[in-house]
Design an enzyme around this catalytic site. Sequence first.
Site, PDB file in Angstrom:
ATOM      1  N   LYS A  84      39.454  41.829  45.978  1.00  0.00           N
ATOM      2  CA  LYS A  84      40.913  41.711  46.154  1.00  0.00           C
ATOM      3  C   LYS A  84      41.649  42.331  44.977  1.00  0.00           C
ATOM      4  O   LYS A  84      41.238  42.155  43.818  1.00  0.00           O
ATOM      5  CB  LYS A  84      41.323  40.230  46.264  1.00  0.00           C
ATOM      6  CG  LYS A  84      40.489  39.441  47.260  1.00  0.00           C
ATOM      7  CD  LYS A  84      40.951  38.006  47.425  1.00  0.00           C
ATOM      8  CE  LYS A  84      39.910  37.179  48.161  1.00  0.00           C
ATOM      9  NZ  LYS A  84      38.890  36.570  47.288  1.00  0.00           N
ATOM     10  N   ASP A 142      32.524  37.188  48.990  1.00  0.00           N
ATOM     11  CA  ASP A 142      33.971  37.287  48.790  1.00  0.00           C
ATOM     12  C   ASP A 142      34.280  37.257  47.297  1.00  0.00           C
ATOM     13  O   ASP A 142      34.121  36.221  46.642  1.00  0.00           O
ATOM     14  CB  ASP A 142      34.683  36.112  49.485  1.00  0.00           C
ATOM     15  CG  ASP A 142      36.190  36.202  49.282  1.00  0.00           C
ATOM     16  OD1 ASP A 142      36.797  37.089  49.908  1.00  0.00           O
ATOM     17  OD2 ASP A 142      36.754  35.412  48.498  1.00  0.00           O
ATOM     18  N   TYR A 196      38.729  36.626  39.682  1.00  0.00           N
ATOM     19  CA  TYR A 196      37.674  35.641  39.437  1.00  0.00           C
ATOM     20  C   TYR A 196      36.873  35.961  38.162  1.00  0.00           C
ATOM     21  O   TYR A 196      36.074  35.148  37.706  1.00  0.00           O
ATOM     22  CB  TYR A 196      36.731  35.527  40.644  1.00  0.00           C
ATOM     23  CG  TYR A 196      37.424  35.166  41.947  1.00  0.00           C
ATOM     24  CD1 TYR A 196      38.720  34.663  41.957  1.00  0.00           C
ATOM     25  CD2 TYR A 196      36.786  35.338  43.175  1.00  0.00           C
ATOM     26  CE1 TYR A 196      39.370  34.357  43.148  1.00  0.00           C
ATOM     27  CE2 TYR A 196      37.428  35.022  44.373  1.00  0.00           C
ATOM     28  CZ  TYR A 196      38.727  34.532  44.342  1.00  0.00           C
ATOM     29  OH  TYR A 196      39.362  34.226  45.527  1.00  0.00           O
ATOM     30  N   HIS A 204      45.626  40.244  47.298  1.00  0.00           N
ATOM     31  CA  HIS A 204      45.278  38.833  47.076  1.00  0.00           C
ATOM     32  C   HIS A 204      46.401  37.883  47.504  1.00  0.00           C
ATOM     33  O   HIS A 204      46.147  36.739  47.900  1.00  0.00           O
ATOM     34  CB  HIS A 204      44.932  38.616  45.596  1.00  0.00           C
ATOM     35  CG  HIS A 204      44.048  37.435  45.347  1.00  0.00           C
ATOM     36  ND1 HIS A 204      43.007  37.451  44.454  1.00  0.00           N
ATOM     37  CD2 HIS A 204      44.041  36.190  45.878  1.00  0.00           C
ATOM     38  CE1 HIS A 204      42.416  36.255  44.454  1.00  0.00           C
ATOM     39  NE2 HIS A 204      43.028  35.483  45.318  1.00  0.00           N
TER      40      HIS A 204
END
Length: 318
Positions: free
Chosen positions: A78, A44, A49, A112
Amino acid sequence: MSIHIELSNGVKMPLIGLGTYELNGNTGIEAVQVALQTGYRALDAAWLYNNQEEIGEAIANAVNTGVVRREELFITTKVSPQFYDSQESIKENCRYSLSKLRLQYVDLLLLHAPWAVKKVEGDTSPTVNGKCMTVPCDLAQVWKGMETCMDQGLTKAIGVSNFNSKQLQLVLDNARIRPVVNQVECHIYQQQKKLQSFMAERGVVMISYGCLGSPGRNNPDKSDIGLQNMLEHSVVKSIGERHGKLPSQVCLRFLIQSGIAVIPKSATPARIKSNFDICDFALNAAEMDSISEMHSGKRVFTFDNVKHDANYPFHDEF
Ligand SMILES: NC(=O)C1=CN([C@@H]2O[C@H](COP(=O)(O)OP(=O)(O)OC[C@H]3O[C@@H](n4cnc5c(N)ncnc54)[C@H](OP(=O)(O)O)[C@@H]3O)[C@@H](O)[C@H]2O)C=CC1
Ligand SMILES: O=C1CO[C@H](CO)[C@@H](O)[C@@H]1O
């Protein structure tokens, strides 16, 4: 062994994946490699990130050394709320993630969050006076950008994250291509039963984030009884002892046995392995019931800096 759940588009998604938030640098590369060697097939990721290059490197290493074939993997990324301003922007954000991940396509692309954020170069979460700089957005319109990513073969499936039932319904009512999942906070203290049954009636699968209660996150609410460390909970511990399993494994097993996919994050090899080792035991009905009773409804992820926005999802009950 990896177990799967079938999505409404017929694709099989592994029920256990590795969360990758905060897996940066060499730690990130190593964690993903350990996971793939252990048997994880789902990862994921997210633009937010800022570690997709590391994940891409780990995937490439695993594929090049014969640990796994690309087709066996289920990679999620995302689109961040800063890219909701146009269909082109959504596609560009997806293409950027693909280039970092060194992939031709992802298996699942998510929005997201249900709110949009002002695009500010070099700032992933632009904030003024503690408030996230959100901008109005029409989710039905934003969804069209996701459908375009499907049309262009950039992803095999599309879904959402942090959407409440009304927001999900809005997308479903206007979708040409339906969302297959909604990724939300879900664990033994926040079981999301109403949202899960709403989604199940509409063929949308739940992915749980924070499935271990995100220990270590600095949330003031965590001192509250409703969010006490679930890995120390006496009931969870005693169920674990009965099965020769860790409390963490009981918490994860409860979710997958409820038909919810999990994506625990860990940088620790022994934990990465134990979090995956949850398919060789089952909780009985009484154990499932006693864990069901632990629901407190508290959230670790409250996104307080978005509360002012019209699209804030958690004012509604579910
Ligand atoms: N869509 C969204 O808005 C969100 C998505 N996510 C996704 O979900 C993933 C997981 O969420 P996250 O917040 O990380 O929460 P988790 O519940 O997965 O908890 C992760 C924390 O638990 C520790 N941990 C992992 N396994 C064990 C274990 N077996 N025993 C004890 N401690 C353990 C980890 O420590 P250590 O690493 O030191 O081992 C880490 O500190 C994220 O990585 C991300 O991919 C997360 C938040 C929001
Ligand atoms: O995916 C995520 C990881 O955690 C972050 C907060 O700590 C969230 O903002 C984000 O949605």
